[in-house]
Write a protein that holds these residues in place. Structure first.
Motif, short mmCIF file in Angstrom:
data_model
loop_
_atom_site.label_atom_id
_atom_site.label_comp_id
_atom_site.label_asym_id
_atom_site.label_seq_id
_atom_site.Cartn_x
_atom_site.Cartn_y
_atom_site.Cartn_z
N PHE A 108 0.93 -1.50 -0.16
CA PHE A 108 -0.14 0.00 -0.20
C PHE A 108 1.03 1.37 -0.18
O PHE A 108 1.56 1.73 0.83
CB PHE A 108 -1.09 -0.07 1.06
N GLY A 109 1.21 2.56 -1.31
CA GLY A 109 2.11 2.88 -1.45
C GLY A 109 1.08 3.78 -1.04
O GLY A 109 0.32 4.85 -0.99
N PHE A 110 2.18 5.16 -1.42
CA PHE A 110 1.95 6.70 -1.20
C PHE A 110 2.48 7.20 -2.03
O PHE A 110 3.76 7.14 -3.03
CB PHE A 110 2.72 7.03 0.11
N GLY A 111 1.28 8.60 -3.08
CA GLY A 111 2.13 8.95 -3.59
C GLY A 111 1.15 10.09 -4.14
O GLY A 111 0.66 11.14 -2.66
N THR A 158 -4.04 16.91 1.22
CA THR A 158 -4.08 15.12 1.38
C THR A 158 -5.98 15.01 1.83
O THR A 158 -7.06 15.86 1.43
CB THR A 158 -3.50 14.59 2.43
N GLY A 159 -6.17 13.74 1.87
CA GLY A 159 -7.97 13.22 2.03
C GLY A 159 -7.37 11.62 2.17
O GLY A 159 -6.75 10.80 1.44
N PHE A 173 -1.44 11.12 -1.94
CA PHE A 173 -3.03 10.05 -1.31
C PHE A 173 -2.60 8.85 -1.54
O PHE A 173 -1.09 8.89 -2.51
CB PHE A 173 -3.46 10.77 -2.32
N PRO A 174 -2.96 7.68 -1.59
CA PRO A 174 -2.31 5.85 -1.66
C PRO A 174 -2.00 6.04 -2.97
O PRO A 174 -3.72 6.45 -3.45
CB PRO A 174 -3.55 5.56 -0.53
#
Length: 449
Positions: free
Chosen positions: A156-159, A206-207, A280-281
Motif C-alpha cells: 500500500f504505497g503513498f503518492g 491530502t484526503g 494520496f495512497p
C-alpha cells in the motif's frame, strides 16, 4: 489485492457447512471433467485472468470454468458455495480466513504437490508465500504447511500529484527519505486553497480514510494493535493515541483534508483523480487507472512519526484448492501456474493490476526505463523491507480489529479525544481477541483430533 474489508470472523455455520462439503468428494458439487475457478475483480483483472487461463488450458488440456464476481459480492457468494456443498475447485482466499478454512476442512494442504512441481518458492516474495502457511497454531511463519499460494502481494504505497506541487513551486519529496509529520504539514497547508476564487476550498493537501490509512501513522509513531504473539490489544498507548490524534487533526484542526460534508459530495479517491488532492495512497491495483490521469504523479515513502521510520501495510490474496476437488493435481497445477508461471505473471503485470509475484520479474518491472510511476522500486521496498501485515491478517477472524472502527466517528469529527476513545475501546477489543484465540485453539484441537 483489492481494498475489500476483511471478512469479520468465522463464517456462521462454517463447521456444519464444511462437514457437508467434506462428505461429497466432488469439487463444485458436479461431476465435471474440468476445474472451476472462482475469483473477484474488475474488468481489467477479468480480462487478464481469462487470457492466462486460456493459455493454461492450451498447455495442459485442462478446461477451467471461470466464476467471477465483483469484489463486494465475493465473500457472500463463497460462503453460499461452502454452505451449499458447491465449493469451487480453486478459489481466492483472504489471509484472515485461512485458519478457519483449514481447521474446518475446506482448504487442501498443497505442500507436497507444490514441492513435486518444483516451484521455485525462493523466487516468490516471502511475505506472500508465508501468508498461506499455517502450523496449526500460527499463520504467517516459514514453518507452516502450505494451504495456498499468493495470487499477489499488495504493497500500500503513498503518492503525490507531482504536477500540483511543481505548479505551486514546492520542492518535490525525496524518493527515499520520508517527510516527517512536521515537514509534511506545512506543505499540506500550502496546497490547500480556493483555486477559483468563489470562497470555497476546492484543493486540499491530502484526503485519507481512517480505516485504511491509520496503520502507517500508528506504526511509524511506535504504536501497534497487538503484542507480538497477538494475545494483547495495545491500542491504548500514548504512541497510538498521538498518531490517531494527528490523523484526525489534519481535518478538524488544520483543515488540509476535505471535511465530512465535502467528502460526501465527492470522495477523496475521486478528488485525487480529478487533480484536487496533493498526497494520496497509490496502490498497485490502481495503476491502470492512475496512469491515464491528466497529471503526473509518483510514489514516495509514507510520512513518519516519532520513530523516523516509514511504515505501511502489505496485503495479499491467495489462491487455494478445495478439499472436495476431484482433480487435486490439476487444481494445484492451476494454482502454481497463476502464482508462479513467468508468462502468466507477465500477463497480469501488463494489465497494471499488481506487482509481479516473481522477484526477478518484479525487479525488471521496477527498473523499466518507461516505468509509470517512476519510483516503482518503492513497492518492492515495501514488500521486501518495511511493509507489515494488516493487524487482523493472521488472527482467527477480524471482529476484534473491526471493533476499533465501529464508534470511531466522534474522534474523526473532533468531538472526542483520541486517547479517551482508545481507553474505552481497548477492553472490548481485548475481549473479542480473547474469544478469537479461544476459538482458534478449540478448532485446532478438533482438527488435530
Amino acid at each position: 489485492m483489492k481494498k475489500s474489508r476483511l471478512m469479520a470472523g468465522v463464517v456462521a455455520g462454517l463447521v456444519i457447512a464444511s462437514t457437508a462439503a467434506c462428505s461429497s468428494g466432488a469439487g463444485g458439487g458436479d461431476e465435471s471433467e474440468g476445474l472451476t475457478f472462482m475469483f473477484r475483480g474488475g474488468e481489467d483483472e477479468k480480462a487478464a485472468y481469462q487470457a492466462a487461463i486460456d493459455r493454461f488450458t492450451e498447455e495442459t488440456g485442462v478446461e477451467v470454468e471461470v466464476i467471477v464476481t465483483d469484489a463486494d459480492q465475493y465473500a457472500t457468494k463463497l460462503q453460499a458455495a461452502i454452505a451449499g456443498n458447491t465449493v469451487p475447485d480453486v478459489f481466492y482466499i483472504e489471509q484472515a480466513n485461512l485458519q478457519s478454512y483449514v481447521n474446518n476442512g475446506i482448504l487442501m494442504d498443497i505442500t507436497d504437490q507444490v514441492a513435486e512441481q518444483d516451484v521455485d518458492l525462493e523466487n516468490i516474495w516471502e511475505f506472500g508465500v508465508n501468508s498461506y502457511r499455517y502450523d496449526g497454531t500460527l499463520q504467517g511463519t516459514s514453518e507452516g504447511r502450505l494451504y495456498g499460494l499468493p495470487k499477489d502481494v499488495g504493497p500500500f504505497g503513498f503518492g503525490y500529484n507531482k504536477t500540483m506541487l511543481e505548479e505551486a513551486g514546492i520542492e518535490l519529496p525525496d524518493a527515499d527519505e520520508p517527510l516527517t509529520w512536521d515537514e509534511w504539514l506545512p506543505i499540506l497547508t500550502e496546497l490547500t486553497k480556493d483555486t477559483d476564487g468563489d470562497g470555497e476550498i476546492d484543493q486540499w493537501g491530502t484526503g485519507l480514510n481512517v480505516q485504511w490509512n491509520l496503520q502507517s501513522f500508528v506504526w511509524s509513531n511506535g504504536g501497534d494493535w497487538t503484542n507480538e504473539d497477538r494475545t494483547q490489544v495495545t491500542v491504548d498507548t500514548p504512541e497510538f493515541a498521538e498518531a490517531l490524534q494527528f490523523f484526525t487533526d489534519l481535518t478538524t484542526e488544520h483543515a488540509v483534508t476535505p471535511n465530512p460534508e465535502q467528502a460526501q459530495t465527492m470522495d477523496t479517491y475521486q478528488r485525487f483523480m480529478a487533480g484536487e488532492i496533493g498526497f494520496f495512497p497509490v496502490a498497485p491495483w490502481d495503476l491502470s487507472v492512475y496512469n491515464e490521469l491528466d497529471f503526473d504523479y509518483d510514489v514516495i515513502p509514507w510520512p513518519v512519526g516519532s520513530t523516523g521510520e516509514t511504515a505501511t501495510w502489505v496485503g495479499s490474496l491467495g489462491i487455494g484448492v478445495s478439499t472436495t476437488t476431484d482433480m487435486p493435481d490439476e487444481a494445484v497445477k492451476l494454482v502454481t501456474y497463476l502464482s508462479a508461471d513467468e508468462e502468466a505473471q507477465q500477463t497480469l503485470v501488463d494489465a497494471n493490476i499488481q506487482i509481479p509475484n516473481r522477484i526477478d520479474t518484479a525487479q525488471e518491472w521496477a527498473s523499466a526505463p518507461d516505468a509509470q510511476p517512476a519510483n516503482r522500486q518503492e513497492y518492492l521496498d515495501i514488500v521486501e523491507d518495511y511493509g507489515r501485515a494488516m493487524p487482523a491478517a493472521f488472527t482467527y477472524g477480524a471482529q476484534w480489529y473491526d471493533e476499533l472502527w465501529v464508534n470511531i466517528q466522534p474522534v474523526v469529527d473532533g468531538d472526542q479525544p483520541a486517547a479517551e476513545y482508545l481507553a474505552e475501546v481497548q477492553p472490548r477489543m481485548q475481549a473479542l481477541l480473547d474469544e478469537s484465540n479461544a476459538q482458534a485453539e478449540a478448532a485446532a484441537a478438533q482438527n488435530n483430533g
